[in-house]
Design an enzyme around this catalytic site. Structure first.
Site, PDB file in Angstrom:
ATOM      1  N   SER A   1       0.871  -1.186   0.000  1.00  0.00           N
ATOM      2  CA  SER A   1       0.000   0.000   0.000  1.00  0.00           C
ATOM      3  C   SER A   1       0.895   1.218   0.000  1.00  0.00           C
ATOM      4  CB  SER A   1      -0.901   0.004   1.240  1.00  0.00           C
ATOM      5  OG  SER A   1      -1.530   1.268   1.403  1.00  0.00           O
TER       6      SER A   1
ATOM      7  N   TYR B   1      -2.566  -1.126  10.219  1.00  0.00           N
ATOM      8  CA  TYR B   1      -2.496  -1.380   8.781  1.00  0.00           C
ATOM      9  C   TYR B   1      -1.152  -0.928   8.223  1.00  0.00           C
ATOM     10  CZ  TYR B   1      -3.910  -1.523   3.870  1.00  0.00           C
ATOM     11  OH  TYR B   1      -3.987  -1.799   2.531  1.00  0.00           O
TER      12      TYR B   1
END
Length: 317
Positions: free
Chosen positions: A164, A176
């Site tokens: 990401s 995350y």
């Protein structure tokens, strides 16, 4: 002087464009295993590669997702149920893949399965949320990769790990971001370790896209639930006004997510089919023209740009 520099830069990109256009031969004989194919990037990639003629082995978490995918693809595509948090499920999937690929080995592994915790401050999350995210996004990815490595070495194949932009620039979602930084580190390490085996590893770093993880109503409901479960002393430190402003900011951000998932799956496809895949793919305009350049700025300047519009907590100093 400037003309010479511009010419050199132009020549570099021209040569890179030419190299990256070269396609691997006999794609119709190549097997690619993809995790997280129930929806989102994995589902689209499975259909995209199937249309390209590759032999897709799609791993879904649910039988419903597997059935829906099979109904949209050719007979070349096959599915298996996989929970990347369970060792026995990974071992069973590996055996299933080996039965399909045989002596030719596995050409491609796409580690796409992932989850996101509520879109909130790190302090609002319970430790269980961190553990759950790491089990899927990092530990599961590592275990799947290690289990499939003998098959990948046999084919001198490709590994595509979905990270990401938050794995390059951490500023939102502590669990995350941490899991995606782990994906980046594992990928870099493995790429260097496996280069003499002919296995190539690419990292895909999407920006913000409209997938199941960024569904507006679902994400906002989880955010509210997380706030309601926060201990009183933490609520007092941040204050209701902070939450309301944060909630609105998250909503506006989610509404701006790109709906063009092909920007990501095209990167994945290139990593699997190009003779000369890139080490990293920044997918999405926000990733390429905002977050990546921002990651190269001095930390203090990047901090200011990222947080200048954030609301202040009630007990801010």
């Amino acid at each position: 002087m400037w003309w010479s520099l511009a010419a050199l830069v132009g020549l570099y990109y021209l040569l890179r464009w030419y190299r990256e256009r070269q396609v691997v031969s006999h794609l119709q004989d190549k097997y690619v295993f993809i995790t997280g194919c129930d929806s989102g990037f994995g589902n689209l990639l499975a259909r995209q590669l199937d249309l390209r003629g590759l032999r897709v082995l799609a791993a879904c978490l649910t039988e419903k997702g597997a059935q829906q995918l099979r109904s949209q693809t050719s007979d070349r595509l096959d599915t298996v149920i996989l929970d990347v948090t369970k060792t026995e499920s990974i071992l069973a999937a590996t055996q299933w893949v080996e039965e399909h690929v045989g002596d030719r080995g596995l050409w491609g592994l796409v580690n796409n399965a992932g989850i996101f915790h509520p879109h909130c401050c790190s302090e609002w999350l319970k430790i269980e949320a961190y553990v759950d995210v790491f089990k899927v996004n990092l530990t599961g990815l590592i275990e799947v990769t290690l289990s499939m490595l003998p098959l990948l070495r046999r084919a001198r194949g490709r590994i595509v790990n979905v990270s990401s932009i938050l794995g390059r620039l951490a500023f939102f979602g502590g669990a995350y971001c941490s899991s995606k930084y782990g994906v980046e580190a594992f990928s870099d390490t493995l790429r260097r370790e496996l280069r003499h085996f002919g296995v190539k590893i690419s990292i895909v770093e999407p920006g913000y896209f409209r997938t199941g993880m960024t569904h507006v109503a679902w994400c906002l409901e989880r955010l509210k639930q997380a706030w309601e479960e926060v201990p009183t002393h933490i609520k007092e430190a941040y204050g209701q006004k902070f939450f309301d402003a944060h909630h609105n900011g998250v909503k506006q951000g989610l509404l701006k997510c790109s709906t063009n998932l092909n920007l990501v799956t095209d990167c994945m496809e290139h990593a699997l089919t190009s003779v000369h895949p890139r080490t990293r793919y920044s997918a999405g305009w926000d990733s390429q023209f905002f977050f990546i350049p921002l990651s190269y700025l001095p930390t203090s300047l990047a901090d200011y740009i990222l947080t200048r519009s954030w609301p202040k907590p009630a007990q801010a100093v």
